[in-house]
Design an enzyme around this catalytic site. Structure first.
Site, PDB file in Angstrom:
ATOM      1  N   GLY A 278     -14.361  40.584  27.290  1.00 21.03           N
ATOM      2  CA  GLY A 278     -14.206  41.157  25.954  1.00 21.03           C
ATOM      3  C   GLY A 278     -15.093  42.384  25.794  1.00 21.03           C
ATOM      4  CB  SER A 279     -16.610  43.839  22.761  1.00 21.68           C
ATOM      5  OG  SER A 279     -15.388  43.739  22.065  1.00 21.68           O
TER       6      SER A 279
END
Lengths: 620, 374
Positions: free
Chosen positions: A325-326
């Site tokens: 993810g981020s």
């Protein structure tokens, strides 16, 4: 009756007898020579053969198992030790009435059907003078009761045997692992001679990885035995060499703090020292009690552990593969600067979604309204997706792959545990090779925000974060710190040499990415600004939310209605202090929804604890 | 020989005592030496138990007394008793079969209320006495008719004892009787014929043997057939003998016997203990000692005053040899396992008394001839 005259010639008879006696004497001497030649054959020609047989009869070689080495954490807290476990043994030759004895014992200790059946089997094939185990793992209470009733049971003994014990039980189960009875497959792998007399072997975790260090060398004892096999005396003895004690980089207290902080979630926490590669804590939840496995886990317990949907036996820290993810954004940002795809002050307008040229599909930002004008610092602090779609588009998948690869993504870290997974760092070649499909531009975009094909283990995230925090210096993540040979005064410290560093064309680029991560915690709009409050030093971090499943275009997304299992994973990577990093924490809380509200506070608790314990030690 | 030297020059006390007691000096020396060796080996074989030695000493004392008593009886008297003793012996054997005690799977003992008695032991002496008595009346070499009667006299006790079943003893009795016939001049041709006949009878004999007896023969041919069962005795005793080597492991150091690997180590298998501890050299000396006693016995027989004395003396000496041969042959693995003790060494009372009684007869044959001829 007519008496017939008996004509006896005495002289002739005496002569006849003399001849016959001479023949008999010669015959006797000949036979004696036969016997003698038999003795010569047995005692002279076959002497060595019979001598060997006699020794084999007489001498019984019995192996002496070495004591297994202990496992300590970095501060000397015992993680695995050998404890006497009490077992009830019966010597049949001393017991007059076995059924009565068993019945009476049943009133003192717990003897179930299975136990009695197993004992019956053992009884049939054991020697009468040998102690046959009836019950293992007696409780203190049972031992006490038996001691009081001892006079009633001749031939019944409570014996202490050394068994592996894990004092911290669940806390260290995945890392330290456990030992269990040697099975068929292991028998083929090990040096059988050295394992004569050893019943247990490392099955998992460090117990398995450092089996060679921990096991030691077998010893031998020559016993003189009589015909029943009873050992009469020791003829000679080669004592076993105990296994080496191993000292870990782990900090048991920190491990337990991390475990507590993550409690309630399934997931993993990995804590490292970025400047050495030492792993301070490695938590995987849910966990299990490794002590269950040592004496043979019951079928019921094993089934429960194996079939649990939360998979407690699975070491998520090295085997769990999650979309990063981020958390991948600081790395992509750094790649953008390094490849000159973007300048560190350059701004990109975020409108809440991103469109590829000639494509209908909308690539959405987590913030529907958009972030407005976003530079690199803000892109990390607020975790703007559109910025990274654009950046990924500019870099292209080849350069993203090439750059991220330097941080260990898609590759095993080489930690000293077995079964580590490599994660996945996608590339055109990879897709062609494994799926035989071409790479689509949209896939580049989602790789830029750590979604799509990309997968990383918690340990990989911690390791990559360490490299970033150390501005390119690469240290091998590891758990073993020193080996202690029993009897030696000094431990032998294990040196884990640094690896080839990550070199940037512009050193200053490190600072831009790290600054973004500082803003995550200390910036006005940082996604984890709540976690950054009240720190008397600055830390750097990055939140992440990994989609467990894809959401259809334009579909409204209602967390409440999504079953917990389908909720996003919450991630957080961080290090502190940001200028001279001493600790790196990577957290993954499965189905925790938000990195900022769930994963980041967990990291903070761990860092607080670590700082507290290392105050005054110059944060060493 | 010794008596002549002693009489004329230095009649030492021991020689005079021997003469008074009707004993033969050389034979006594041999027997004494064997008994001493026996006690030494028994001490080791019996795990250094002094109680065992005491019991054996008691038996030796009893046996020596029996020997002394018999030595005083002139052989002519023994001769006149022979038929009566034989008849009583056969009756007792029948009684044993009808009402004897069973011990170790065989009926051998007769309980006479005050004493437990093994008539078969007595028959070891009485059978050759009987045949010798019979032959003494007939011209020798024996006629066919004489041979036939002698064969019946031998086979009756032999079969009665074989029925108990006690193969070892019946074999010894048969041998004792046969030796009388042989020494009495059995023609070589006939003997050869009997050997052929006996060989052809082997399958028939096999048919009448007990299972355990067949097993023993099979085991001799292939001890590995059943190493923990029937072959165990033979294998372990051969290991004991073989591991003794040339010099032996030394007294009390035999591991096979001290760790109980040897079966029956105080009784029938005591030779294995001896050979393990004293080696080939000890074995050689022991066989020479036995040989000396046997040759001395035969010499006494040759000088016997009449046919009965000569035949009985010769038969007893050769029977003593059969004991030795069967026992050592069995223990060293060239003969099947037959329950025959090592004479004068094995632990056990009955055979000791019988053997010493036989020596008493030899002494009597020796000394009374001398007195009679004066």
């Amino acid at each position: 009756m007519l008496h017939r005259a008996v004509i006896k010639n005495h002289a002739l008879e005496a002569q006849l007898f003399k001849r016959r006696a001479l023949v008999a004497a010669i015959f006797c001497v000949l036979i004696l020579l036969v016997l003698l030649s038999r003795l010569v054959y047995l005692q002279f020609f076959e002497f060595s053969h019979f001598s060997t047989l006699s020794e084999n009869n007489r001498v019984h070689l019995s192996p002496l198992a070495p004591n297994r080495g202990l496992i300590y954490d970095r501060n000397g807290v015992v993680l695995a030790e050998n404890r006497p476990s009490y077992q009830l043994e019966l010597t049949p030759e001393q017991i007059k009435n076995m059924p009565d004895t068993l019945h009476d014992l049943g009133e003192i200790v717990d003897l179930d059907e299975d136990t009695l059946k197993r004992f019956d089997r053992l009884l049939k094939r054991s020697n009468k003078f040998e102690g046959i185990p009836l019950r293992t793992k007696l409780s203190e209470e049972e031992v006490a009761k038996l001691a009081v009733n001892r006079h009633r049971f001749p031939g019944v003994e409570v014996k202490a045997r050394l068994g592996r014990f894990y004092p911290l039980a669940k806390s260290m189960a995945h890392v330290v692992g456990y030992v269990g009875r040697i099975d068929e497959k292991e028998l083929k792998r090990i040096d059988e001679t050295n394992y004569k007399g050893t019943t247990h072997i490392g099955k998992n975790g460090l117990e398995r990885y450092y089996e060679d260090q921990l096991h030691g060398l077998v010893g031998y004892q020559n016993n003189e035995v009589n015909v029943q096999g009873r050992e009469l005396r020791v003829l000679d003895k080669i004592p076993p060499v105990p296994g080496n004690n191993i000292w870990l980089t782990l900090d048991a207290r920190l491990q337990q703090v991390a475990e507590k902080a993550l409690q309630g979630y399934t997931g993993s926490v990995v804590v490292m020292k970025p400047h050495t590669g030492e792993i301070l804590a490695m938590v995987s939840l849910p966990s299990f009690d490794p002590n269950l496995f040592v004496h043979g886990i019951s079928h019921k317990n094993y089934k429960r552990l194996r079939d649990s949907p939360d998979r407690p036996l699975f070491n998520r820290s090295i085997k769990g593969q999650y979309p990063p993810g981020s958390t991948v954004k600081p790395f992509v940002a750094l790649g953008g600067l390094e490849t000159k795809s973007i300048g560190h002050k350059e701004q990109i307008n975020c409108t809440g979604h991103y469109l590829l040229p000639n494509e209908e599909r909308k690539y959405r930002d987590w913030k529907k309204t958009g972030h407005g004008m976003v530079d690199l610092d803000k892109s990390i602090a607020e975790s703007c997706d559109v910025y990274y779609y654009e950046l990924a588009y500019r870099m292209g998948i080849n350069r993203i792959h090439e750059f991220l690869h330097q941080f260990g993504f898609g590759e095993k870290t080489g930690v000293d545990l077995l079964g580590e997974r490599a994660g996945l760092l996608p590339s055109r070649e990879w897709k062609k090779r494994t799926r035989n499909k071409i790479w689509f531009p949209g896939e580049t975009l989602i790789t830029g925000i750590g979604q799509g094909y990309m997968l990383a283990t918690p340990l990989q995230l911690a390791s990559a974060t360490s490299i970033l925090s150390m501005r390119g210096k690469v240290y091998s993540p590891h758990l073993l710190s020193a080996i202690e040979v029993p009897g030696d005064e000094e431990k032998v410290n294990i040196v884990w040499p640094p690896r080839e560093p990550v070199k940037l064309k512009r050193e200053a680029n490190w600072g831009h990415s790290i600054q973004g991560m500082v803003s995550v915690l200390h910036g006005l709009r940082g996604t984890a600004r709540n976690t950054g409050y009240g720190l008397d030093f600055k830390m750097a971090g990055k939140t992440g939310t990994a989609q467990v499943f894809g959401i259809a275009q334009d579909a409204e997304y209602d967390e409440e209605t999504i079953a917990k299992k389908l909720r996003d994973h919450a991630l957080f990577i961080s290090f502190a202090p940001y200028k001279d990093p001493k600790i790196v924490v990577a957290v993954i809380a499965e189905n925790g929804s938000h990195g900022s509200s769930v994963a980041a506070p967990i990291s903070r608790k761990i860092i607080d604890e670590w700082i507290k314990n290392n105050k005054g030690k110059n944060a060493k | 020989m010794s008596k002549i030297q002693g009489k004329q020059y230095f009649p030492s006390f021991s020689l005079r005592l021997m003469r008074v007691l009707h004993l033969d000096h050389a034979l006594m020396l041999g027997i004494g030496a064997l008994l001493l060796v026996g006690l030494i080996v028994l001490y080791s074989a019996g795990d250094e138990s002094s109680a065992l030695i005491h019991r054996q000493l008691t038996r030796i004392a009893l046996a020596v007394v029996v020997m002394l008593i018999i030595a005083q009886i002139p052989s002519s008297t023994l001769r006149s008793w022979s038929p009566w003793m034989y008849i009583v012996g056969v009756i007792l054997l029948v009684l044993v079969l009808l009402m004897g005690d069973v011990g170790k799977g065989a009926q051998r003992w007769l309980d006479l209320g005050f004493i437990r008695f093994q008539p078969s032991e007595m028959m070891k002496l009485v059978t050759p006495m009987m045949v010798a008595w019979y032959f003494a009346e007939k011209p020798l070499p024996p006629s066919w008719r004489t041979l036939l009667v002698a064969a019946v006299l031998i086979l009756v006790p032999t079969f009665l004892i074989a029925r108990q079943p006690d193969l070892g003893t019946s074999l010894l009795i048969f041998a004792a009787g046969f030796f009388v016939i042989f020494l009495g001049g059995l023609s070589w041709r006939l003997m050869f014929g009997m050997c052929v006949l006996a060989a052809s009878m082997l399958p028939v004999l096999w048919h009448f043997m007990h299972d355990y007896q067949r097993g023993r023969v099979m085991t001799l041919l292939d001890p590995g057939r059943d190493p923990l069962g029937a072959g165990y005795h033979i294998i372990q005793s051969q290991i004991a003998i073989g591991s003794g080597g040339v010099y032996g492991r030394g007294w009390l150091n035999g591991s096979q016997s001290h760790l109980n690997f040897l079966p029956e180590q105080s009784t029938d298998f005591i030779f294995a203990v001896f050979a393990e501890e004293f080696g080939l050299i000890g074995g050689l000396l022991l066989l020479i000692l036995y040989g000396f006693i046997i040759i001395r016995g035969l010499m006494i027989a040759v000088q016997g005053q009449d046919t009965f004395a000569r035949l009985l003396g010769g038969s007893l000496s050769l029977t003593f040899f059969v004991y030795l041969f069967v026992n050592v042959g069995m223990v060293s693995g060239i003969l099947p396992v037959v329950g025959v003790p090592l004479p004068l060494i094995s632990y056990g009372g009955t055979s000791m008394v019988t053997l010493m009684a036989a020596f008493g007869m030899l002494m009597s044959i020796n000394s009374h001839r001398k007195l009679w001829s004066k």
